[in-house]
Motif scaffolding. Structure first.
Motif, PDB file in Angstrom:
ATOM      1  N   LYS A 125      62.777  -6.139  47.852  1.00 18.71           N
ATOM      2  CA  LYS A 125      63.611  -5.687  46.437  1.00 18.71           C
ATOM      3  C   LYS A 125      62.975  -5.957  45.427  1.00 18.71           C
ATOM      4  O   LYS A 125      62.417  -6.874  45.740  1.00 18.71           O
ATOM      5  CB  LYS A 125      65.097  -6.624  47.160  1.00 18.71           C
ATOM      6  N   PRO A 255      76.202 -12.318  49.805  1.00 19.49           N
ATOM      7  CA  PRO A 255      77.442 -13.003  49.077  1.00 19.49           C
ATOM      8  C   PRO A 255      78.805 -13.351  50.113  1.00 19.49           C
ATOM      9  O   PRO A 255      79.129 -13.740  50.976  1.00 19.49           O
ATOM     10  CB  PRO A 255      77.845 -11.924  48.521  1.00 19.49           C
ATOM     11  N   GLY A 391      77.016  -5.582  28.960  1.00 20.27           N
ATOM     12  CA  GLY A 391      76.850  -6.239  29.997  1.00 20.27           C
ATOM     13  C   GLY A 391      77.387  -4.706  30.915  1.00 20.27           C
ATOM     14  O   GLY A 391      77.514  -3.822  30.832  1.00 20.27           O
ATOM     15  N   TRP A 399      73.761  -0.238  37.582  1.00 17.70           N
ATOM     16  CA  TRP A 399      72.950  -1.479  37.040  1.00 17.70           C
ATOM     17  C   TRP A 399      72.276  -1.787  38.666  1.00 17.70           C
ATOM     18  O   TRP A 399      71.192  -2.464  39.382  1.00 17.70           O
ATOM     19  CB  TRP A 399      73.659  -2.517  36.605  1.00 17.70           C
TER      20      TRP A 399
HETATM   21  C1  FAD Z   1      76.487  -8.971  45.342  1.00 19.21           C
HETATM   22  C2  FAD Z   1      76.710  -8.742  44.097  1.00 19.21           C
HETATM   23  C3  FAD Z   1      74.893  -8.467  43.786  1.00 19.21           C
HETATM   24  C4  FAD Z   1      74.507  -8.816  42.999  1.00 19.21           C
HETATM   25  N1  FAD Z   1      72.519  -8.461  42.799  1.00 19.21           N
HETATM   26  C5  FAD Z   1      72.086  -9.190  42.276  1.00 19.21           C
HETATM   27  C6  FAD Z   1      70.659  -8.630  41.917  1.00 19.21           C
HETATM   28  O1  FAD Z   1      70.317  -8.508  43.064  1.00 19.21           O
HETATM   29  N2  FAD Z   1      69.808  -9.066  40.837  1.00 19.21           N
HETATM   30  C7  FAD Z   1      70.110  -9.241  40.271  1.00 19.21           C
HETATM   31  O2  FAD Z   1      69.427  -9.393  38.570  1.00 19.21           O
HETATM   32  N3  FAD Z   1      71.916  -9.295  39.602  1.00 19.21           N
HETATM   33  C8  FAD Z   1      72.479  -9.093  40.960  1.00 19.21           C
HETATM   34  N4  FAD Z   1      74.457  -9.210  40.776  1.00 19.21           N
HETATM   35  C9  FAD Z   1      74.450 -10.179  39.318  1.00 19.21           C
HETATM   36  C10 FAD Z   1      74.931  -8.417  38.329  1.00 19.21           C
HETATM   37  O3  FAD Z   1      74.051  -9.057  37.559  1.00 19.21           O
HETATM   38  C11 FAD Z   1      75.997  -9.118  37.782  1.00 19.21           C
HETATM   39  O4  FAD Z   1      77.033  -8.663  37.946  1.00 19.21           O
HETATM   40  C12 FAD Z   1      75.870  -7.548  36.907  1.00 19.21           C
HETATM   41  O5  FAD Z   1      75.403  -8.091  35.991  1.00 19.21           O
HETATM   42  C13 FAD Z   1      77.180  -7.214  35.318  1.00 19.21           C
HETATM   43  O6  FAD Z   1      77.098  -8.775  34.942  1.00 19.21           O
HETATM   44  P1  FAD Z   1      78.548  -9.174  34.027  1.00 19.21           P
HETATM   45  O7  FAD Z   1      78.433 -10.776  33.099  1.00 19.21           O
HETATM   46  O8  FAD Z   1      78.488  -8.359  32.845  1.00 19.21           O
HETATM   47  O9  FAD Z   1      80.198  -8.915  34.429  1.00 19.21           O
HETATM   48  P2  FAD Z   1      80.581  -9.346  36.107  1.00 19.21           P
HETATM   49  O10 FAD Z   1      79.400 -10.188  36.596  1.00 19.21           O
HETATM   50  O11 FAD Z   1      81.546  -8.594  36.839  1.00 19.21           O
HETATM   51  O12 FAD Z   1      81.572 -10.454  34.905  1.00 19.21           O
HETATM   52  C14 FAD Z   1      82.306 -10.208  34.711  1.00 19.21           C
HETATM   53  C15 FAD Z   1      83.643 -11.539  34.227  1.00 19.21           C
HETATM   54  O13 FAD Z   1      84.797 -11.583  33.371  1.00 19.21           O
HETATM   55  C16 FAD Z   1      85.627 -11.918  34.316  1.00 19.21           C
HETATM   56  N5  FAD Z   1      86.757 -11.498  33.373  1.00 19.21           N
HETATM   57  C17 FAD Z   1      87.626  -9.838  33.678  1.00 19.21           C
HETATM   58  N6  FAD Z   1      88.573  -9.869  32.645  1.00 19.21           N
HETATM   59  C18 FAD Z   1      88.719 -11.287  32.383  1.00 19.21           C
HETATM   60  C19 FAD Z   1      89.946 -11.703  31.185  1.00 19.21           C
HETATM   61  N7  FAD Z   1      90.572 -11.105  31.331  1.00 19.21           N
HETATM   62  N8  FAD Z   1      90.033 -12.966  31.275  1.00 19.21           N
HETATM   63  C20 FAD Z   1      88.464 -13.584  31.249  1.00 19.21           C
HETATM   64  N9  FAD Z   1      87.341 -12.911  31.508  1.00 19.21           N
HETATM   65  C21 FAD Z   1      87.623 -12.336  32.541  1.00 19.21           C
HETATM   66  C22 FAD Z   1      85.709 -12.401  35.486  1.00 19.21           C
HETATM   67  O14 FAD Z   1      86.249 -12.765  36.461  1.00 19.21           O
HETATM   68  C23 FAD Z   1      83.922 -12.291  35.225  1.00 19.21           C
HETATM   69  O15 FAD Z   1      83.834 -13.740  35.324  1.00 19.21           O
HETATM   70  C24 FAD Z   1      74.834  -8.922  41.632  1.00 19.21           C
HETATM   71  C25 FAD Z   1      76.834  -8.733  41.649  1.00 19.21           C
HETATM   72  C26 FAD Z   1      76.737  -8.718  42.776  1.00 19.21           C
HETATM   73  C27 FAD Z   1      78.169  -8.600  43.215  1.00 19.21           C
END
Ligand code: FAD
Length: 424
Positions: A125, A255, A391, A399
């Motif tokens: 990857k 995961p 994000g 993404w």
């Molecule tokens: C299976 C998997 C594999 C991944 N692999 C990679 C990888 O190889 N490389 C990489 O760079 N990244 C990887 N990622 C991570 C990915 O980068 C992130 O999930 C992505 O960047 C999105 O991040 P985010 O913080 O925007 O959203 P999310 O990661 O979805 O986080 C959102 C957060 O907001 C919270 N939230 C939502 N609503 C509320 C509310 N009302 N009150 C309080 N909190 C709330 C949620 O509980 C969560 O903690 C992976 C993620 C997953 C799930």
């Protein structure tokens, strides 16, 4: 209800975006409260992608993520990356990895280039930031050094045989072996976290090294599932390497993954030292306006606390984190009922083949923003002057398929924090 907490900025969400936004805000002297339920799955697999694939439809992978960015921005001017200054993308990445390194979690990069990292399926990857515990595999793969991949009886989703077979065309000199993890020699399913935590004890490391050494006599490197300790991963790796007499490397597991958990724990430990007030026990149930400020209610049945903030960054993610919600007809943003860019009708959300490598239209749904990362109303104007979004909740990006998850999370958090500060 407890006392009201006052702050400059409330960051909602505890994924990579929320954590990065809180870090950037704290580093710039902004009084910040972060609310969210942190889950290790959100940070899987611990790799920090900037941009690996574009266009997704052609599955075109890039060695140079910065050239890829130029092409992406030219082709998809609505992509969130197009609203971030290019130099800021790297600055954001460096600020986060510098912070993680201070917490003992070191990331390595091939300056200006993507690195190919082995996955639990044995595929390669493209990613940008590689945990130090995985870095030894990069050179060994280039040299096609004879190696041994080890799996653990009872650990599901990680087969050394599958990895070596899949890698054979690019790394032919790999063997595989299976071991019983010391003191967990049951027939039950095993999980990575107890294994990683058990390696904090030097005696357990010695037992593991004693199992691996005789299997690895004729090889130059050993690969293991990512279980080499938690925050102490550097010490665990070094100690095992000394005892085995060979370099080791981790391979990400399915995961929830330990490298993801390490990121989460580092943020949780170190953000409060920077003055960020963390509220990780509950979700925000409601956001309302009071004059120019926002009032955030935390908790559902009876709110346990309330935060009053002069600005809010929404970093609540898409469907997995519940930042977006899809009912039978519409995709909605549940906290402020913000307009969501989405495919017209439900049958358009998905392509016929669920595994279609081009992804689905629903994978590009989300909030539309202006250049200052403020969500837009239906007439294209910012809904509020002091509400920002960053994000994976943002529209016009996929993404997961573009391999830009963490990079986009950090870069857009950086831009949103700067926009908040400039407005202030
Ligand atoms: C299976 C998997 C594999 C991944 N692999 C990679 C990888 O190889 N490389 C990489 O760079 N990244 C990887 N990622 C991570 C990915 O980068 C992130 O999930 C992505 O960047 C999105 O991040 P985010 O913080 O925007 O959203 P999310 O990661 O979805 O986080 C959102 C957060 O907001 C919270 N939230 C939502 N609503 C509320 C509310 N009302 N009150 C309080 N909190 C709330 C949620 O509980 C969560 O903690 C992976 C993620 C997953 C799930």
């Amino acid at each position: 209800m407890n006392d009201e907490i006052n702050c400059d900025l409330a960051v909602v969400g505890a994924g990579m975006t929320g954590m990065a936004a809180s870090l950037f805000a704290a580093n710039r002297g902004v009084d910040t409260v972060q609310i969210g339920v942190a889950s290790q799955i959100i940070f899987s697999s611990g790799l920090l992608d900037l941009l690996g694939v574009h266009p997704v439809e052609e599955g075109n992978t890039w060695d140079d993520p910065f050239l890829a960015l130029d092409q992406l921005i030219a082709d998809l001017p609505d992509h969130p990356y197009a609203r971030v200054e290019k130099s800021h993308i790297l600055k954001a990445f460096q600020e986060v990895t510098g912070f993680l390194a201070e917490g003992g979690l070191v990331y390595q990069v091939n300056e200006g280039r993507n690195t190919h990292v082995i996955t639990s399926l044995g595929t390669l990857k493209p990613t940008y930031g590689v945990p130090r515990t995985m870095w030894n595999s990069v050179k060994a793969l280039e040299e096609k050094r004879p190696g041994l991949i080890i799996d653990i009886k009872g650990l599901r989703g990680f087969s050394a045989l599958q990895i070596t077979e899949t890698l054979k065309p690019v790394w032919p000199g790999l063997r595989h072996a299976r071991i019983l993890f010391p003191d967990m020699q049951s027939t039950q399913e095993l999980y990575t976290e107890p294994m990683a935590r058990s390696l904090a004890v030097p005696e357990n490391r010695k037992k593991l090294a004693d199992l691996i050494r005789p299997l690895a006599k004729d090889v130059g490197i050993v690969g293991l599932p990512a279980i080499l300790g938690m925050q102490d991963s550097h010490d665990v790796q070094q100690h095992l390497e000394e005892m085995i007499g060979l370099p080791l490397f981790e391979i990400p597991t399915m995961p929830p993954s330990i490298p993801g958990l390490r990121i989460r724990e580092t943020f949780e430990m170190k953000l409060p030292e920077k003055g960020v007030r963390l509220q990780y026990q509950n979700r925000v149930s409601q956001i309302s306006r009071d004059k120019d400020a926002f009032l955030l209610e935390i908790g559902s049945n009876s709110p346990v606390s309330r935060v009053r903030a002069r600005g809010v960054i929404l970093a609540t993610g898409r469907f997995l984190g519940k930042g977006l919600y899809a009912d039978r007809k519409l995709i909605r943003e549940p906290l402020l009922n913000l307009p969501v860019y989405q495919p017209g009708i439900r049958p358009d959300w998905h392509r016929f083949d669920f595994m279609d490598p081009r992804g689905h239209l629903i994978n590009r749904a989300g909030l539309e923003i202006d250049d200052r990362f403020r969500p837009l109303d239906n007439s294209g104007k910012p809904v509020f002057d002091n509400l920002f979004a960053a994000g994976s909740i943002l529209a016009h990006q996929d993404w997961m398929r573009m391999k830009c998850g963490s990079g986009m999370a950090m870069a857009t958090a950086y831009a949103a924090v700067n926009a908040f500060i400039e407005r202030d």
